[in-house]
Design an enzyme around this catalytic site. Structure first.
Site: not given
Length: 421
Positions: A169, A309, A320, A341, A346, A405
């Site tokens: 990602c 994110h 975050e 998002k 996403h 990930f």
């Protein structure tokens, strides 16, 4: 050699928006593009909503042969590349082709075509042994992710460094970071860079179902993506692409190019900890932010907006938020933060580039896009997340971040060109 790098062209295909202007209109109005999955019957799956792109390849100028040859993600990437070059006003034919490169990111590459081909070869899973009589002549293209940047290279005549970045990602932000480094070091003068992913397929949906990463708000698709909200329960899967033209700054100024922003700093780190798990203190993202600011030679107080994110998972949102506090100190509480998002879902490897596009347009319009669907923030997420409505705000410098990930944590600082209107 340490040349400065600027972005002069943007091409975007996002859920609910085809092209740069429509993309910004959607974001600035706080509209969401999530809906029940229409590409296949989602009834058997735990998560049944997604953010799909309404894409007509023929209307986008792709020939029947190109459509047959290219996976959907590759089609997105090529169309966005053409848009970005046109937007930049750059005449690639007049340039030395060996000085033009391509850096493209993707997490799952040709997942759409690979799954379709499996269904054909296995007769929808009924045959244990694949029947090669039905094998597509383009199967090699689907198996090799590097065909995606190669297609862009053929489209724009790039004969310089051409490569693929697949860091889950963070692929989209890392591909642009890699491109800027190649220009900075003198290996290229122009880079076509960005990312594309089209992961809305049964196997990908099932994979995220298995680890319970995606939302179950199936009866409320419009509000299913809820970054930083106390009721969030996973992210909304999406597809999309964004591609940019990056140039050496002095060359861009000489030709009178419109400069969206300078790629002032970039860094990436890995937590070497867990495939999907994140440490609550946000240390690795903090380090990526710190190094990107150092590269930009900026103090944390220079950040005017953080494009988060903001996936809508409890683990990520808290991680975050902690990283912003650790890296920016008290300034984090004075800095607007938002997650797009919440509106476009996403799109895995593509989202980092799509978020760069949003950041550039925020600078251009001096507006912070909102975090849609944010009704009541998680108490552990106590920053200014710009809920529901866009906000006019002076923006010279944006921090955009990604988390992926494998433990990847990336950060990029985008700075407005001095003297820009």
């Amino acid at each position: 050699m340490n040349r400065r790098v600027v972005i002069t062209g943007i091409g975007v295909r996002a859920p609910g928006a085809s092209g740069r202007d429509a993309f910004w209109e959607l974001l600035s109005e706080g509209r969401t593009a999530t809906r029940r999955i229409s590409f296949f019957d989602p009834a058997p799956y735990r998560s049944q909503v997604a953010a799909e792109v309404d894409f007509d390849a023929a209307a986008e100028g792709l020939s029947p042969r190109e459509v047959r040859r290219m996976d959907r993600a590759t089609q997105f990437a090529v169309v966005c590349s053409r848009d970005a070059v046109a937007d930049s006003g750059l005449d690639t034919v007049a340039l030395e082709p060996g000085r033009i490169g391509v850096s493209l990111g993707s997490a799952v590459a040709a997942a759409t075509s690979l799954e379709q081909e499996y269904l054909v070869l296995s007769d929808s899973g009924r045959c244990e042994v694949m029947d090669t009589e039905y094998l597509s002549p383009h199967m090699f293209d689907y198996m090799i992710p590097s065909i995606m940047p190669a297609e862009i290279a053929w489209a724009v005549g790039a004969e310089g460094p051409v490569g693929m970045v697949s860091n889950g990602c963070t692929s989209g932000i890392d591909a642009v970071g890699h491109a800027s480094a190649l220009i900075r070091e003198g290996s290229a003068d122009v880079m076509i860079a960005g990312a594309s992913d089209t992961p809305i397929t049964p196997i990908v949906v099932a994979s995220f179902d298995a680890i319970r990463a995606t939302t179950t708000y199936n009866d409320e698709p419009r509000t299913a993506s809820r970054p930083f909200d106390g009721t969030r329960n996973g992210f909304v899967l999406a597809e999309g692409a964004a591609v940019f033209v990056l140039e050496e700054r002095d060359a861009a100024l000489r030709r009178g190019a419109r400069i969206y922003a300078e790629v002032a700093g970039y860094a990436t780190r890995c937590n070497a900890y867990h495939m999907t798990g994140l440490k609550s203190d946000g240390r690795e993202m903090t380090e990526a932010i710190r190094v990107s600011l150092d590269q930009a030679r900026l103090d944390p107080t220079a950040i005017d907006y953080i494009n988060a994110h903001g996936s809508g998972t409890k683990q990520n949102d808290r991680h975050e938020t902690a990283a912003f506090k650790r890296s920016l100190g008290e300034h984090a509480y004075r800095t607007p933060v938002s997650s797009i998002k919440s509106m476009i879902g996403h799109s895995l490897g593509a989202i980092g580039s799509v978020e760069i596009a949003a950041s550039l347009l925020a600078v251009e319009n001096q507006v912070v896009p909102p975090t849609a669907n944010l009704e009541a923030a998680d108490p552990d997420c106590d920053l200014d997340y710009v809920p529901k409505v866009a906000r006019e705000h002076g923006i010279d410098t944006v921090l955009t971040v990604g988390s992926g990930f494998g433990g990847f944590q990336s950060a990029m600082v985008l700075a407005r060109e001095k003297g820009a209107a």
